[in-house]
Each structure stands twice: as C-alpha cells, then as structure tokens.
Write a protein that holds these residues in place. Structure first.
Motif, PDB file in Angstrom:
ATOM      1  N   ARG A  36       0.834  -1.207   0.000  1.00  0.00           N
ATOM      2  CA  ARG A  36       0.000   0.000   0.000  1.00  0.00           C
ATOM      3  C   ARG A  36       0.872   1.261   0.000  1.00  0.00           C
ATOM      4  O   ARG A  36       0.543   2.254  -0.660  1.00  0.00           O
ATOM      5  CB  ARG A  36      -0.958   0.038   1.198  1.00  0.00           C
ATOM      6  CG  ARG A  36      -1.685   1.371   1.233  1.00  0.00           C
ATOM      7  CD  ARG A  36      -2.974   1.406   1.992  1.00  0.00           C
ATOM      8  NE  ARG A  36      -3.592   2.735   1.833  1.00  0.00           N
ATOM      9  CZ  ARG A  36      -4.791   3.079   2.258  1.00  0.00           C
ATOM     10  NH1 ARG A  36      -5.527   2.191   2.863  1.00  0.00           N
ATOM     11  NH2 ARG A  36      -5.267   4.295   2.064  1.00  0.00           N
ATOM     12  N   ALA A  37       1.975   1.209   0.742  1.00  0.00           N
ATOM     13  CA  ALA A  37       2.869   2.379   0.792  1.00  0.00           C
ATOM     14  C   ALA A  37       3.415   2.709  -0.596  1.00  0.00           C
ATOM     15  O   ALA A  37       3.530   3.878  -0.976  1.00  0.00           O
ATOM     16  CB  ALA A  37       4.009   2.134   1.777  1.00  0.00           C
ATOM     17  N   GLN A  38       3.744   1.672  -1.370  1.00  0.00           N
ATOM     18  CA  GLN A  38       4.218   1.912  -2.747  1.00  0.00           C
ATOM     19  C   GLN A  38       3.101   2.511  -3.601  1.00  0.00           C
ATOM     20  O   GLN A  38       3.338   3.388  -4.435  1.00  0.00           O
ATOM     21  CB  GLN A  38       4.723   0.614  -3.381  1.00  0.00           C
ATOM     22  CG  GLN A  38       5.992   0.054  -2.754  1.00  0.00           C
ATOM     23  CD  GLN A  38       7.194   0.955  -2.972  1.00  0.00           C
ATOM     24  OE1 GLN A  38       7.353   1.565  -4.017  1.00  0.00           O
ATOM     25  NE2 GLN A  38       8.048   1.051  -1.956  1.00  0.00           N
ATOM     26  N   GLU A  72       0.656   4.335  -2.469  1.00  0.00           N
ATOM     27  CA  GLU A  72       0.510   5.723  -2.006  1.00  0.00           C
ATOM     28  C   GLU A  72       1.623   6.609  -2.554  1.00  0.00           C
ATOM     29  O   GLU A  72       1.390   7.766  -2.909  1.00  0.00           O
ATOM     30  CB  GLU A  72       0.509   5.776  -0.466  1.00  0.00           C
ATOM     31  CG  GLU A  72      -0.695   5.116   0.194  1.00  0.00           C
ATOM     32  CD  GLU A  72      -1.984   5.917   0.035  1.00  0.00           C
ATOM     33  OE1 GLU A  72      -1.959   7.018  -0.534  1.00  0.00           O
ATOM     34  OE2 GLU A  72      -3.035   5.408   0.483  1.00  0.00           O
ATOM     35  N   GLN A  73       2.827   6.070  -2.609  1.00  0.00           N
ATOM     36  CA  GLN A  73       3.956   6.839  -3.145  1.00  0.00           C
ATOM     37  C   GLN A  73       3.671   7.276  -4.583  1.00  0.00           C
ATOM     38  O   GLN A  73       3.806   8.446  -4.937  1.00  0.00           O
ATOM     39  CB  GLN A  73       5.227   5.984  -3.092  1.00  0.00           C
ATOM     40  CG  GLN A  73       6.437   6.610  -3.763  1.00  0.00           C
ATOM     41  CD  GLN A  73       7.635   5.664  -3.725  1.00  0.00           C
ATOM     42  OE1 GLN A  73       8.238   5.445  -2.687  1.00  0.00           O
ATOM     43  NE2 GLN A  73       7.969   5.079  -4.866  1.00  0.00           N
ATOM     44  N   TRP A  74       3.197   6.332  -5.403  1.00  0.00           N
ATOM     45  CA  TRP A  74       2.961   6.664  -6.814  1.00  0.00           C
ATOM     46  C   TRP A  74       1.658   7.430  -7.034  1.00  0.00           C
ATOM     47  O   TRP A  74       1.507   8.150  -8.010  1.00  0.00           O
ATOM     48  CB  TRP A  74       3.044   5.400  -7.675  1.00  0.00           C
ATOM     49  CG  TRP A  74       4.471   4.976  -7.846  1.00  0.00           C
ATOM     50  CD1 TRP A  74       5.157   4.051  -7.111  1.00  0.00           C
ATOM     51  CD2 TRP A  74       5.422   5.514  -8.782  1.00  0.00           C
ATOM     52  NE1 TRP A  74       6.458   3.978  -7.541  1.00  0.00           N
ATOM     53  CE2 TRP A  74       6.653   4.853  -8.567  1.00  0.00           C
ATOM     54  CE3 TRP A  74       5.350   6.483  -9.793  1.00  0.00           C
ATOM     55  CZ2 TRP A  74       7.793   5.137  -9.318  1.00  0.00           C
ATOM     56  CZ3 TRP A  74       6.489   6.762 -10.543  1.00  0.00           C
ATOM     57  CH2 TRP A  74       7.693   6.088 -10.302  1.00  0.00           C
ATOM     58  N   LEU A  90      11.129   4.308   0.961  1.00  0.00           N
ATOM     59  CA  LEU A  90       9.904   4.994   0.540  1.00  0.00           C
ATOM     60  C   LEU A  90      10.153   6.489   0.396  1.00  0.00           C
ATOM     61  O   LEU A  90      10.873   7.081   1.199  1.00  0.00           O
ATOM     62  CB  LEU A  90       8.806   4.752   1.595  1.00  0.00           C
ATOM     63  CG  LEU A  90       7.364   5.155   1.243  1.00  0.00           C
ATOM     64  CD1 LEU A  90       6.817   4.305   0.107  1.00  0.00           C
ATOM     65  CD2 LEU A  90       6.453   5.011   2.476  1.00  0.00           C
ATOM     66  N   TYR A  91       9.551   7.104  -0.622  1.00  0.00           N
ATOM     67  CA  TYR A  91       9.615   8.558  -0.741  1.00  0.00           C
ATOM     68  C   TYR A  91       8.212   9.134  -0.925  1.00  0.00           C
ATOM     69  O   TYR A  91       7.248   8.402  -0.891  1.00  0.00           O
ATOM     70  CB  TYR A  91      10.584   9.005  -1.836  1.00  0.00           C
ATOM     71  CG  TYR A  91      10.383   8.430  -3.220  1.00  0.00           C
ATOM     72  CD1 TYR A  91      11.067   7.292  -3.632  1.00  0.00           C
ATOM     73  CD2 TYR A  91       9.538   9.049  -4.140  1.00  0.00           C
ATOM     74  CE1 TYR A  91      10.916   6.786  -4.916  1.00  0.00           C
ATOM     75  CE2 TYR A  91       9.385   8.562  -5.426  1.00  0.00           C
ATOM     76  CZ  TYR A  91      10.062   7.426  -5.816  1.00  0.00           C
ATOM     77  OH  TYR A  91       9.905   6.937  -7.083  1.00  0.00           O
ATOM     78  N   GLU A  92       8.148  10.446  -1.119  1.00  0.00           N
ATOM     79  CA  GLU A  92       6.923  11.251  -1.105  1.00  0.00           C
ATOM     80  C   GLU A  92       6.458  11.406   0.347  1.00  0.00           C
ATOM     81  O   GLU A  92       5.913  10.470   0.950  1.00  0.00           O
ATOM     82  CB  GLU A  92       5.803  10.661  -1.969  1.00  0.00           C
ATOM     83  CG  GLU A  92       5.965  10.936  -3.446  1.00  0.00           C
ATOM     84  CD  GLU A  92       5.868  12.432  -3.789  1.00  0.00           C
ATOM     85  OE1 GLU A  92       5.104  13.168  -3.148  1.00  0.00           O
ATOM     86  OE2 GLU A  92       6.586  12.858  -4.706  1.00  0.00           O
ATOM     87  N   ALA A 113       3.055  10.092   1.553  1.00  0.00           N
ATOM     88  CA  ALA A 113       2.975   8.627   1.533  1.00  0.00           C
ATOM     89  C   ALA A 113       3.694   8.067   2.767  1.00  0.00           C
ATOM     90  O   ALA A 113       3.247   7.074   3.364  1.00  0.00           O
ATOM     91  CB  ALA A 113       3.592   8.077   0.248  1.00  0.00           C
ATOM     92  N   TYR A 150       2.096   5.771   5.820  1.00  0.00           N
ATOM     93  CA  TYR A 150       2.686   4.469   6.151  1.00  0.00           C
ATOM     94  C   TYR A 150       2.929   4.354   7.659  1.00  0.00           C
ATOM     95  O   TYR A 150       2.520   3.367   8.289  1.00  0.00           O
ATOM     96  CB  TYR A 150       3.991   4.296   5.372  1.00  0.00           C
ATOM     97  CG  TYR A 150       4.735   3.022   5.708  1.00  0.00           C
ATOM     98  CD1 TYR A 150       4.195   1.765   5.417  1.00  0.00           C
ATOM     99  CD2 TYR A 150       5.991   3.068   6.327  1.00  0.00           C
ATOM    100  CE1 TYR A 150       4.884   0.604   5.723  1.00  0.00           C
ATOM    101  CE2 TYR A 150       6.684   1.912   6.633  1.00  0.00           C
ATOM    102  CZ  TYR A 150       6.126   0.678   6.333  1.00  0.00           C
ATOM    103  OH  TYR A 150       6.813  -0.473   6.644  1.00  0.00           O
TER     104      TYR A 150
END
Lengths: 211, 211
Positions: free
Chosen positions: A93-95, A97-99, B64-66, B69, B73
């Motif tokens: 889910r974090a990935q 959310e990142q995109w 993780l970035y952004e 996001a 997390y």
C-alpha cells in the motif's frame, strides 16, 4: 443505496472516481453538474464542495470530495470486493501511495496544463501559450523518464498489480494521447506505452468513456 | 532499528516526516542531504529517489519517498502507538484524506511559491516577482476562507482530533508566519489562527525546530 457522484463526465477527476467505483463493483448514479453554467459556484453546491470543484460523492448521509480521497475510501471500504487496488500489505500500500502522490505532485501539475492548452483551449476559441506548453512538456518528459525506468522493472507503478496509482493516471493521459499532438510522450517510451495500453484497455475505463 | 530519514532539516517535506515520526514515537536518525551542493541530483541518490527530491526513508530494507505517503505508512503501521493520526474509522480517515489532499492540491501550490519568493529568494540574493506573489496570495486567501469556515465548526481539519491533515500544513505555514510579511493571512482569520496556535504549539513541532 447507490453512491451519488456529483460531477461532470468530461472532468478527469470525476472520471477517476467513476473508474474506481466500477473496478470496486460499487453501484452509483451520476448527478450531472453543469460546469458551463457555473453550477459548481452556486451556494447550494458550495455547501457540499466549498472549493467549487468536481466531483463530490454522497453515500447515504456521508459526503466526501477530493477525487484521490474518494478513491482511497472506496478501495478500503470494499477491500475484498472487485479489484484489490491497494496491495496485500502495508508495504505494498505504501508503494501505491507513493505513486499516487507522484501522480498528484509530479504528473498532474504538468499534464493538466498541456491538456488544457492543447485540447480545451481550441474548443473554447483560445490560443495555447507556447511558453507554457514548452515548459510543461519538458517537465512531463522528465517525469516520464523516471516512469520508463520504473516500468522496465515493474509491470505497474505500485508493483506487479494494478492499483489506484495506475488508475489515477488514466483520465488525463487519455486526453493527452487522444486529444493533443503530444501522444509521442507516451508512445515513444517502450515500457510507459505498454503500461498505457494495458491500463487504458481495462473494461472499467471503456465503460467510463461510454458515459 | 531506527528509521533513516534522508533529507534536509530546512526542507518542509522533511520536517513533515520528522513531525510525524515524533508523534508516532518512532525512533529515527537524520541522514543529511546537502541540497546546496546538489547531492540529491547525484546517481547514488537518484537510485533511491529518482525525482531528486527530499526526503526518503529507509526502514531496514524497505525504502519509501513522497512525504505524505511516508506519513500514511507510519500512521498506519504504528496505529496504536503515539498519537492516532488517522481517526477511529473509515469515515474519519476519509475526512483526514480529503484535507490531506487539499493541503497537497489547494494549499501547498500557493503557499510554497510565496515562501520561496518572500523568504528564500532574498536569502539567495534574488528578487521576488510581484505578479507571482500577488497571484498566489490571492489564491491562498481564497483557500483560507474555506478553512476559516471549516474551522469555525470543527476544531481540526479532519474532525475533532489532530491528524495527518493538520500536521501536513505545519512546515510551510511556519515559514509563512515566521519568515515572510504575509502572516496576516493566518493571524487575521480567527479560527484559522486558533488552529495554527494549537498545531504549531505541539511538542512534536517544537522538537522538529530544534534540529
């Protein structure tokens, strides 16, 4: 009771929500908002969407706006119904959310003005501003170079599964590819183009285009 | 193992993440990224943050970035630890998400150029562009009128509880209030100002400012 989607079927944000509801197999009805006559700026509308934008949804007595917040709500509320759009665990889910954030912060800010200038301005009898087009084209190209790298290693943006992150890109990319002379930005990038053919070919999106 | 936050303690996005980790009582260490020397544009950095922005986090072998996001997390991963930043149910979370999206789409796009032009440009020996300042000031004022209405009925943006939506506003609002001559945009709105005094007075934010 069907979810009421107050919006315009031409608006990319409204289309984003419709595609999500279809993927999640959630019953809905569209309540048309007439943007041309300024219906979204009238007091009754502003009570439910004070920023004068489309769409917002009404679900019983619960009301919500901001298209990506709506996506998250329905993807989570109906987690086990229809397509899983959030991944299988917190890290997936974090990935996603990142995109999804990248779409909002690094993609829409450049593709939206391109679509406005090159597709909607001519329809309104206005002329595109060359400098605006050039600047946004360059920035979108830079972002898409990162997408190309990502999609050379991962079938979809969030991982090996279709998610909200991909879905959220479809409406404005559809306009760029089909309504402007800048389709090459997508078509000339091998992995971006394969991804685009995949996500725009989904039955949910074809159904959105029928409205 | 402490979470590694790669970023700059002056960057609003980095500060957003630090405030969240403090609220969630998550152990972290800051790995400084030297923006002045362009460290964020070097190949080693781009491998982990290909858009050349700060911050990104490393948590064991998960990266993780952004910033928003990252907030989501950790707010979800440590749901029962530290401050609950997402609400108690799906509908409360949806309201948090709505206002977190508004921050990203209707607040940051106007406050960020104001802070850049009025606070950072002078430090870099550059002159602010009057037209840019005027346009963004007007749009931010319009958005803040909606905030004033919301905050006259609700103690915080997402509801009666402090959440990611409020937290996400703090870093750039801090610069606007303390580093520019536009503090009146906040101070002259009764409910916005009370909200600002509250959220900027939290121990988590005071700790961020010590870095």
């Amino acid at each position: 009771m069907a979810v009421k989607v107050h919006g315009s079927t031409y608006s990319s944000a409204t289309r984003r929500v419709l595609a999500c509801l279809i993927e999640k197999e959630v019953e809905f009805e569209i309540v048309p908002v007439d943007l041309m006559s300024g219906e979204h700026k009238k007091p009754d509308y502003l009570k439910l969407q004070p920023f004068a934008m489309v769409p917002f949804v009404q679900d019983g007595d619960f009301s919500l706006y901001e298209s990506r917040a709506i996506l998250r709500y329905y993807a989570e509320k109906y987690a086990t119904q229809g397509t899983n759009l959030l991944g299988k665990n917190l890290e997936e889910r974090a990935q996603v959310e990142q995109w999804l954030e990248i779409e909002g912060q690094n993609y829409q800010p450049y593709i939206y003005p391109l679509v406005m200038q090159l597709m909607f301005f001519p329809q309104m009898g206005k002329t595109a501003d060359e400098k605006t087009v050039k600047e946004n084209e360059e920035k979108l190209a830079q972002a898409l170079d990162v997408y190309e790298e990502r999609l050379s290693k991962s079938k979809y943006l969030g991982g090996d599964f279709f998610s909200l992150a991909d879905l959220s890109h479809v409406p404005l990319t559809h306009y760029l590819v089909n309504g402007t002379n800048k389709a090459y930005l997508i078509k000339d990038r091998k992995h971006v183009n394969a991804w685009w053919e995949d996500i725009s070919g989904r039955p949910s999106w074809k159904k959105v285009l029928e409205f």
